[in-house]
Design an enzyme around this catalytic site. Structure first.
Site, short mmCIF file in Angstrom:
data_model
loop_
_atom_site.label_atom_id
_atom_site.label_comp_id
_atom_site.label_asym_id
_atom_site.label_seq_id
_atom_site.Cartn_x
_atom_site.Cartn_y
_atom_site.Cartn_z
N LYS A 78 0.84 -1.21 0.00
CA LYS A 78 0.00 0.00 0.00
C LYS A 78 0.86 1.25 0.00
CE LYS A 78 -3.67 -2.43 2.31
NZ LYS A 78 -4.15 -2.89 3.62
N GLN A 138 -5.19 -2.11 9.54
CA GLN A 138 -5.05 -3.41 8.90
C GLN A 138 -5.61 -4.52 9.80
OE1 GLN A 138 -3.89 -3.94 5.74
NE2 GLN A 138 -4.33 -6.10 5.97
N ASP A 198 -11.89 1.96 4.09
CA ASP A 198 -12.17 0.52 4.04
C ASP A 198 -13.66 0.24 3.91
OD1 ASP A 198 -10.07 -1.29 4.15
OD2 ASP A 198 -9.74 -1.00 6.30
N1 GUN Z 1 -7.29 -7.34 5.89
C1 GUN Z 1 -7.59 -8.03 4.78
N2 GUN Z 1 -8.22 -7.24 3.90
C2 GUN Z 1 -8.34 -6.04 4.47
C3 GUN Z 1 -8.89 -4.80 4.05
O1 GUN Z 1 -9.45 -4.64 2.97
N3 GUN Z 1 -8.79 -3.79 4.94
C4 GUN Z 1 -8.21 -3.93 6.16
N4 GUN Z 1 -8.18 -2.87 6.95
N5 GUN Z 1 -7.68 -5.05 6.56
C5 GUN Z 1 -7.75 -6.09 5.73
#
Ligand code: GUN
Length: 282
Positions: free
Chosen positions: A53, A97, A120
């Site tokens: 990211k 995350q 998200d």
């Molecule tokens: N863990 C796995 N996929 C995601 C996501 O799309 N967002 C977040 N915050 N954690 C994740």
């Protein structure tokens, strides 16, 4: 006939090209979009996602703000970090995350994030907006799936969609997004009786289970569109929830793993971050 391979790299590049233009427009008005990524603990998969990211942000010209926090952090301290990002005008998107350590309460963390910065799409306000069918931040992975289906012009209205998996991150919002586009949606999960038979009813089958190659030929009707959300690390490398070699000859279109849904999630995250920056600075 060989199925259409739904190529996540192509579609994510198209999403990214749009995002780049929107970032240029923001920069022209003096706004640099900013994304804060919070990582608690040292889960290796999470660490690699977070690194990717950051790389995406750098490539696109999004400022990234990162908080790497110890696994034993208290809820109060984590709240302080989130509050700091909520208040920071340079931060437009916030992502914590998942998964994170058990002693932390997922609901409190998700609800702490300002809904306007919840890129998200997991905050109850944004999930509520999805449920109501009004604009709001949409969860990246299922929204990425919708973008893939649309990119290839695959018909949705009136189709039978079966979603296997009911997670809040993927399965539940996925079904709502398909419903919004007039699919007839069935949710399946670990208690579903005769799962293969239910899956065989699908025109569009979405596998979001987290079990390597679980979906074999007996789950797929001739001509179905198969979307594999699985990312399973095995000794043989990364594999999806779908047994690609067994299913590909039957279906009309399929996403590969890797190179299918995976690249979409991050592209949508960048797009959502830019959307947040646009809305917060309008
Ligand atoms: N863990 C796995 N996929 C995601 C996501 O799309 N967002 C977040 N915050 N954690 C994740």
């Amino acid at each position: 006939m060989a199925p259409l391979i739904i190529d996540g790299k192509t579609v994510s590049a198209a999403v990214e090209a749009e995002t780049v233009l929107r970032i240029a427009a923001l920069l022209e008005r003096g706004v640099t979009p900013g994304l804060a990524v919070v990582l608690v603990g040292e889960d290796p998969a999470s660490q690699s996602y977070v690194k990717m990211k950051e790389r995406d942000c750098e490539r696109l010209g999004i400022r990234s703000f990162d908080a790497r926090l110890p696994a034993d952090i208290t809820q109060e301290r984590l709240n302080d970090v989130i509050d700091g990002f909520n208040a920071d005008p340079h931060v437009h998107g916030i992502l914590v995350q998942q998964p994170f350590p058990r002693h932390l309460d997922v609901e409190s963390v998700v609800e702490r994030i300002s809904p306007a910065k919840d890129v998200d799409g997991f905050h109850p306000e944004n999930l509520g907006k999805l449920m109501r069918g009004v604009p709001g931040h949409r969860a990246c992975t299922p929204w990425g799936v919708m973008r893939m289906l649309d990119h290839y012009g695959l018909e949705l209205s009136g189709k039978r969609a079966v979603v296997v998996g009911r997670s809040l991150l993927v399965g539940k919002p996925m079904g709502l997004m398909l419903l919004e586009r007039n699919c007839t949606v069935t949710y399946c999960h670990s208690r579903t009786v005769d799962l293969p038979a239910v899956c065989r009813e699908a025109d569009i089958l979405v596998a979001a289970i987290g079990r390597p190659k679980m979906i074999g030929a007996e789950y797929v009707r001739e001509g179905a569109v198969v979307i594999d959300v699985g990312i399973n690390r095995t000794e043989a490398g990364m594999v999806g929830d779908v047994d690609f070699d067994a299913v590909a000859p039957i279906c009309s279109a399929i996403t590969p793993v890797p190179g299918g849904v995976g690249p979409m999630t991050r592209a949508i995250l960048m797009s959502n971050t830019v959307g947040a920056a646009e809305a917060l600075t309008a």
